[in-house]
Write a protein that holds these residues in place. Structure first.
Motif, PDB file in Angstrom:
ATOM      1  N   ASP A 187       0.330  -1.195  -0.013  1.00  0.00           N
ATOM      2  CA  ASP A 187       0.166   0.282  -0.188  1.00  0.00           C
ATOM      3  C   ASP A 187       0.959   1.378  -0.196  1.00  0.00           C
ATOM      4  O   ASP A 187       0.837   2.382  -0.476  1.00  0.00           O
ATOM      5  N   ARG A 188       2.291   1.183   0.970  1.00  0.00           N
ATOM      6  CA  ARG A 188       2.998   1.844   0.773  1.00  0.00           C
ATOM      7  C   ARG A 188       3.355   2.441  -0.413  1.00  0.00           C
ATOM      8  O   ARG A 188       4.390   3.895  -0.678  1.00  0.00           O
ATOM      9  N   SER A 189       4.079   1.557  -1.632  1.00  0.00           N
ATOM     10  CA  SER A 189       4.916   1.461  -2.276  1.00  0.00           C
ATOM     11  C   SER A 189       3.723   2.017  -3.032  1.00  0.00           C
ATOM     12  O   SER A 189       4.125   3.031  -4.249  1.00  0.00           O
ATOM     13  N   THR A 190       2.804   1.525  -3.604  1.00  0.00           N
ATOM     14  CA  THR A 190       1.437   2.358  -4.440  1.00  0.00           C
ATOM     15  C   THR A 190       1.054   3.492  -4.398  1.00  0.00           C
ATOM     16  O   THR A 190       1.390   4.768  -4.524  1.00  0.00           O
ATOM     17  N   GLU A 191       1.584   3.986  -2.551  1.00  0.00           N
ATOM     18  CA  GLU A 191       0.852   5.501  -2.356  1.00  0.00           C
ATOM     19  C   GLU A 191       1.791   6.760  -2.835  1.00  0.00           C
ATOM     20  O   GLU A 191       2.271   7.449  -3.492  1.00  0.00           O
ATOM     21  N   LEU A 192       3.380   5.887  -2.855  1.00  0.00           N
ATOM     22  CA  LEU A 192       4.651   6.492  -3.449  1.00  0.00           C
ATOM     23  C   LEU A 192       4.650   6.311  -5.045  1.00  0.00           C
ATOM     24  O   LEU A 192       4.649   7.849  -5.246  1.00  0.00           O
ATOM     25  N   GLY A 200       9.148  -3.122  -3.670  1.00  0.00           N
ATOM     26  CA  GLY A 200       8.524  -2.250  -1.958  1.00  0.00           C
ATOM     27  C   GLY A 200      10.192  -1.644  -2.314  1.00  0.00           C
ATOM     28  O   GLY A 200      10.392  -0.585  -1.200  1.00  0.00           O
ATOM     29  N   LEU A 201      11.361  -1.267  -3.286  1.00  0.00           N
ATOM     30  CA  LEU A 201      12.309  -0.661  -3.065  1.00  0.00           C
ATOM     31  C   LEU A 201      11.982   0.773  -3.492  1.00  0.00           C
ATOM     32  O   LEU A 201      12.021   0.836  -4.880  1.00  0.00           O
ATOM     33  N   PRO A 202      12.413   1.605  -2.146  1.00  0.00           N
ATOM     34  CA  PRO A 202      11.744   2.826  -2.686  1.00  0.00           C
ATOM     35  C   PRO A 202      13.059   3.789  -3.984  1.00  0.00           C
ATOM     36  O   PRO A 202      11.847   4.220  -4.793  1.00  0.00           O
ATOM     37  N   LEU A 203      13.510   2.810  -3.890  1.00  0.00           N
ATOM     38  CA  LEU A 203      14.640   3.643  -5.291  1.00  0.00           C
ATOM     39  C   LEU A 203      14.211   2.858  -6.723  1.00  0.00           C
ATOM     40  O   LEU A 203      13.803   4.018  -7.617  1.00  0.00           O
ATOM     41  N   ALA A 204      13.810   1.951  -6.318  1.00  0.00           N
ATOM     42  CA  ALA A 204      13.264   1.389  -7.391  1.00  0.00           C
ATOM     43  C   ALA A 204      11.954   2.146  -8.348  1.00  0.00           C
ATOM     44  O   ALA A 204      11.008   2.757  -9.353  1.00  0.00           O
ATOM     45  N   LEU A 205      10.939   2.569  -7.415  1.00  0.00           N
ATOM     46  CA  LEU A 205      10.087   2.650  -7.124  1.00  0.00           C
ATOM     47  C   LEU A 205       9.842   4.357  -7.827  1.00  0.00           C
ATOM     48  O   LEU A 205       9.551   4.764  -8.504  1.00  0.00           O
ATOM     49  N   ARG A 206      10.852   4.891  -8.098  1.00  0.00           N
ATOM     50  CA  ARG A 206      11.165   6.078  -8.167  1.00  0.00           C
ATOM     51  C   ARG A 206      11.837   6.161  -9.354  1.00  0.00           C
ATOM     52  O   ARG A 206      11.561   7.628 -10.277  1.00  0.00           O
ATOM     53  N   ILE A 207      12.623   5.294  -9.529  1.00  0.00           N
ATOM     54  CA  ILE A 207      12.695   5.744 -11.320  1.00  0.00           C
ATOM     55  C   ILE A 207      11.817   5.166 -12.286  1.00  0.00           C
ATOM     56  O   ILE A 207      11.439   5.213 -12.811  1.00  0.00           O
ATOM     57  N   ALA A 208      10.151   3.875 -11.158  1.00  0.00           N
ATOM     58  CA  ALA A 208       9.732   3.853 -12.314  1.00  0.00           C
ATOM     59  C   ALA A 208       8.528   4.675 -12.436  1.00  0.00           C
ATOM     60  O   ALA A 208       7.900   5.296 -13.233  1.00  0.00           O
ATOM     61  N   GLY A 209       8.535   5.568 -11.655  1.00  0.00           N
ATOM     62  CA  GLY A 209       7.306   6.897 -11.434  1.00  0.00           C
ATOM     63  C   GLY A 209       8.117   8.583 -12.262  1.00  0.00           C
ATOM     64  O   GLY A 209       7.614   8.674 -12.871  1.00  0.00           O
ATOM     65  N   GLY A 210       9.833   8.118 -12.034  1.00  0.00           N
ATOM     66  CA  GLY A 210       9.834   8.959 -13.365  1.00  0.00           C
ATOM     67  C   GLY A 210       9.706   8.903 -14.482  1.00  0.00           C
ATOM     68  O   GLY A 210       9.726   9.799 -15.532  1.00  0.00           O
ATOM     69  N   LEU A 211       9.639   7.576 -14.864  1.00  0.00           N
ATOM     70  CA  LEU A 211       9.463   7.226 -16.466  1.00  0.00           C
ATOM     71  C   LEU A 211       8.248   7.620 -16.304  1.00  0.00           C
ATOM     72  O   LEU A 211       7.755   7.728 -17.782  1.00  0.00           O
ATOM     73  N   GLU A 238      -5.624   3.425 -13.152  1.00  0.00           N
ATOM     74  CA  GLU A 238      -4.702   1.928 -13.726  1.00  0.00           C
ATOM     75  C   GLU A 238      -4.788   1.310 -11.911  1.00  0.00           C
ATOM     76  O   GLU A 238      -3.347   0.931 -12.416  1.00  0.00           O
ATOM     77  N   GLU A 239      -5.976   0.857 -11.468  1.00  0.00           N
ATOM     78  CA  GLU A 239      -4.724   0.565 -10.465  1.00  0.00           C
ATOM     79  C   GLU A 239      -4.175  -0.665 -10.063  1.00  0.00           C
ATOM     80  O   GLU A 239      -3.743  -1.424  -9.414  1.00  0.00           O
ATOM     81  N   GLU A 240      -4.893  -1.979 -11.179  1.00  0.00           N
ATOM     82  CA  GLU A 240      -4.123  -3.534 -11.141  1.00  0.00           C
ATOM     83  C   GLU A 240      -2.853  -2.786 -11.982  1.00  0.00           C
ATOM     84  O   GLU A 240      -1.608  -3.540 -10.785  1.00  0.00           O
ATOM     85  N   ALA A 241      -2.537  -1.965 -12.480  1.00  0.00           N
ATOM     86  CA  ALA A 241      -1.037  -2.173 -13.356  1.00  0.00           C
ATOM     87  C   ALA A 241      -0.325  -1.076 -11.773  1.00  0.00           C
ATOM     88  O   ALA A 241       1.044  -1.213 -12.408  1.00  0.00           O
ATOM     89  N   ALA A 242      -0.678  -0.362 -11.064  1.00  0.00           N
ATOM     90  CA  ALA A 242       0.205  -0.032 -10.432  1.00  0.00           C
ATOM     91  C   ALA A 242       0.459  -0.788  -9.158  1.00  0.00           C
ATOM     92  O   ALA A 242       1.270  -0.429  -8.437  1.00  0.00           O
ATOM     93  N   ARG A 243      -0.466  -1.666  -8.937  1.00  0.00           N
ATOM     94  CA  ARG A 243      -0.185  -2.457  -7.857  1.00  0.00           C
ATOM     95  C   ARG A 243       0.734  -2.971  -8.316  1.00  0.00           C
ATOM     96  O   ARG A 243       1.810  -3.866  -7.135  1.00  0.00           O
ATOM     97  N   ARG A 244       0.750  -3.696  -9.643  1.00  0.00           N
ATOM     98  CA  ARG A 244       1.602  -4.823 -10.250  1.00  0.00           C
ATOM     99  C   ARG A 244       2.980  -3.783 -10.546  1.00  0.00           C
ATOM    100  O   ARG A 244       3.883  -4.505  -9.803  1.00  0.00           O
ATOM    101  N   ILE A 245       2.945  -2.637 -10.508  1.00  0.00           N
ATOM    102  CA  ILE A 245       4.269  -2.032 -11.271  1.00  0.00           C
ATOM    103  C   ILE A 245       5.023  -1.762  -9.518  1.00  0.00           C
ATOM    104  O   ILE A 245       6.221  -2.167  -9.403  1.00  0.00           O
ATOM    105  N   ALA A 246       4.260  -2.123  -8.556  1.00  0.00           N
ATOM    106  CA  ALA A 246       5.037  -2.101  -6.625  1.00  0.00           C
ATOM    107  C   ALA A 246       5.050  -2.829  -6.727  1.00  0.00           C
ATOM    108  O   ALA A 246       6.286  -3.154  -6.413  1.00  0.00           O
ATOM    109  N   GLU A 247       4.796  -4.044  -6.709  1.00  0.00           N
ATOM    110  CA  GLU A 247       4.644  -5.542  -6.427  1.00  0.00           C
ATOM    111  C   GLU A 247       6.414  -6.037  -7.124  1.00  0.00           C
ATOM    112  O   GLU A 247       7.316  -6.121  -6.826  1.00  0.00           O
ATOM    113  N   LEU A 248       6.372  -5.940  -8.592  1.00  0.00           N
ATOM    114  CA  LEU A 248       7.612  -5.742  -9.511  1.00  0.00           C
ATOM    115  C   LEU A 248       8.791  -4.978  -8.912  1.00  0.00           C
ATOM    116  O   LEU A 248      10.137  -5.403  -8.926  1.00  0.00           O
ATOM    117  N   CYS A 249       8.528  -4.036  -7.986  1.00  0.00           N
ATOM    118  CA  CYS A 249       9.746  -2.976  -7.504  1.00  0.00           C
ATOM    119  C   CYS A 249       9.904  -3.784  -6.595  1.00  0.00           C
ATOM    120  O   CYS A 249      11.061  -2.865  -5.958  1.00  0.00           O
TER     121      CYS A 249
END
Length: 610
Positions: free
Chosen positions: A419-424, A450-461, A437-448
């Motif tokens: 939940d925190r990964s999706t929030e970030l 929960g690593l904050p740097l991976a999530l930030r890169i994904a978010g930046g992309l 795109e709730e399901e895709a967002a949860r999937r990205i969070a799971e594939l990252c």
């Protein structure tokens, strides 16, 4: 009886000053005293008395001066004929010059040890022995030969005493003295530097800048040169400081990096840090945030430090120790920069680690300051940077556990929950996109993972291409072979961070990382590690421990007590497998074959027992 060279040449006995005679008798006495028990040749005495034009009767006249001194001084301080000249045997403690040198040496030792009050007292006592220009009343020839050496020694001790005063914060007291010294020695850049520093600390920046320009003009006129690097650097620092907005009186230091506007979660960790680093009267607290690359150690430290800042009104210091890089910062260089921030711009690496560390701790005494040391390599790098007195606090980030740092409390942030990964992710790209795109967002969070740097890169992309559907990035991240290539932004990548950790390992641990990442089973036991590595269990255990310490491996609870299981974060496994392809083209197959055979043997044995 007492002998004086630091001023008029004199001999005192019983409170009375003895009549030595004229300049030439004083010159002979001074020459013998300066030799400190060594023979002074007739030729040297002649040069000191008459220069290059001695009279024909010079040997006879020297004998006359020596005979007069012998009668004056008596047998307690004999002057002995020792060809090719004379020597004077003087009991210890009777000459002001030797006492000056003793006090100066003691004062410098105290200064190097950071005992600035003691240093100031001893250096002041040494200088108090001077009663004017050295060897007044002797011939100009002796003054020319020996005077500069003594005046240089006096000036060197004066500079050390000025440094002690600056370290004690007594800058206002020495401005007048320094002004006079600069006028007396207009070509001495060290004096300009100390006077500029004292003026700056007094809030007189404009005068400090004008002093620099006066020095530059003087050096150009007299010597045809510009000021040296030290003085130019000091001028630049003062110049930059005058362009910065004034800081509040109670917070002269505010060096923390800016916090992240989209910081998410970490409430338990922040609470522990806030409690542990609360100011108190006891020993200064130290907390270490440790974890794998990309886990958000620096973000957590900066966030917590900003929250603690009001409790440390004397300011916050920050230093990047570059511990995971190829060239970690040397403690001596970090101390120089920190001391500059604390008002000691004259510190240099050549001063030595012990002296700089002592000076640094002295400057922090009585202050309530928070120190953030980011990306530490090990405890050895951190120890010289720790304040000594209560009132300060230290927050360290490191991939290493720093278990050798006595008294430090450790905080281990883990990966963010889903939940925190999706929030970030939503804070970076907008919650409207993650909601759409709730399901895709949860999937990205799971594939990252929960690593904050991976999530930030994904978010930046995603933020850079608002038209891109989230599921397209999710599909790219799902491919293990393309994971690290997918998590790339200009200036922000995961692979170099992991490469730093990998490079810090010894060859055995690198091999272990590569081979342990090969099986598809997400968790493995120590027994499996031994089989994969083809090593005894004890050796495999040691290698696994090294990977755990490097935060490249995680431990999870096994099926029963005492049976731990180990696993890789998804990005670490992807990196390790890349390295295995490069480094272990033949051994990979053999390692997997060993494990499969062992698992099969274990299963066959279990079935046979059943």
């Amino acid at each position: 009886m007492a002998f004086h060279l630091l001023g008029p040449v004199e001999v005192r006995a019983g409170g009375n000053t003895l009549d030595i005679g004229g300049p030439k008798s004083r010159t002979v006495l001074a020459a013998l005293l300066l030799a400190e028990g060594r023979v002074v040749s007739d030729t040297t005495l002649s040069e000191m008395l008459w220069g290059d034009n001695p009279p024909a009767t010079s040997p006879t006249q020297i004998q006359t001066y020596v005979s007069r001194l012998r009668r004056l001084l008596g047998e307690d301080t004999p002057i002995v004929r020792r060809r090719p000249g004379y020597l004077m045997r003087l009991p210890a403690g009777l000459l002001d010059l030797t006492e000056f040198e003793r006090l100066a040496a003691d004062g410098r030792a105290a200064l190097a040890a950071g005992s600035f009050h003691d240093a100031r007292e001893k250096l002041t006592a040494a200088l108090a022995l001077w009663r004017g220009p050295a060897m007044s009343g002797v011939t100009e020839h002796l003054i020319h030969l020996e005077g500069p050496r003594l005046e240089e020694a006096r000036l060197a001790v004066t500079l050390d005493r000025l440094d002690a005063n600056l370290a004690l914060g007594r800058h206002a007291e020495i401005v007048s003295e320094l002004t006079g010294l600069v006028a007396q020695y207009p070509l001495r850049e060290q004096l300009y530097a100390r006077l500029m520093t004292a003026l700056r600390l007094c809030g007189r920046q404009a005068e400090a800048l004008e002093l620099y320009h006066r020095c530059r003009r003087t050096l150009a006129t007299e010597l045809g040169v510009d000021p040296g690097d030290e003085l130019r650097g000091l001028h630049q620092r003062i110049l930059v400081g005058t362009r910065q907005p004034a800081r509040p009186t109670r917070a002269p230091l505010g060096q923390l990096p800016p916090g992240l506007a989209d910081f998410v979660g970490r409430e338990p960790e922040v609470a522990r840090l806030t409690e542990a680093l609360r100011p108190g009267d006891g020993p200064r607290p130290v907390c270490v945030i440790t974890g794998m690359a990309g886990i958000g150690k620096t973000a957590l430290a900066v966030h917590a430090a900003h929250g603690l800042a009001p409790q440390y009104p004397d300011g916050q210091l920050y230093a990047d120790l570059r511990g995971t890089g190829e060239r970690p910062a040397r403690p001596v260089d970090v101390l120089v920069r920190l001391l500059e921030c604390l008002g000691v711009p004259t510190a240099r690496p050549s001063d030595g680690l012990d002296r700089l560390s002592a000076l640094y701790r002295s400057r922090l005494t009585g202050r309530r300051t928070l120190l953030l040391l980011d990306d530490a390599a090990d405890a050895h790098q951190v120890r010289p940077l720790l304040p000594g007195a209560p009132g300060c606090a230290v927050l360290v980030t490191s991939r290493a556990p720093l278990a050798a740092l006595a008294g430090a409390r450790a905080v281990h942030p883990g990966c963010l929950p889903p939940d925190r990964s999706t929030e970030l992710l939503g804070r970076i790209i907008g919650h409207h996109r993650t909601a759409a795109e709730e399901e895709a967002a949860r999937r990205i969070a799971e594939l990252c993972g929960g690593l904050p740097l991976a999530l930030r890169i994904a978010g930046g992309l995603l933020a850079s291409r608002p038209e891109r559907p989230l599921d397209r990035l999710a599909d790219r991240l799902a491919d293990d072979h393309r994971l690290l290539d997918a998590l790339r932004l200009p200036g922000l990548q995961l692979r170099p961070r992991l490469e730093d950790s990998y490079r810090a390992l010894d060859p055995g641990a690198r091999r272990a990382l590569r081979l342990l990442s090969l099986p598809e089973e997400p968790r493995f036991s120590l027994w499996t590690a031994a089989v994969l590595l083809d090593l005894p269990l004890a050796v495999a255990r040691e290698l696994v421990e090294r990977l755990l310490d490097a935060r490249l491996l995680q431990v999870t609870t096994g099926p029963s007590a005492g049976q731990d299981r180990f696993s890789f974060h998804r990005v670490v496994r992807a990196f390790a497998r890349e390295r295995a392809v490069e480094a272990d083209p033949e051994e990979r197959g053999a390692a997997l074959e060993r494990v499969l055979r062992a698992w099969q043997d274990e299963q066959d044995g279990t079935e046979a027992v059943a």
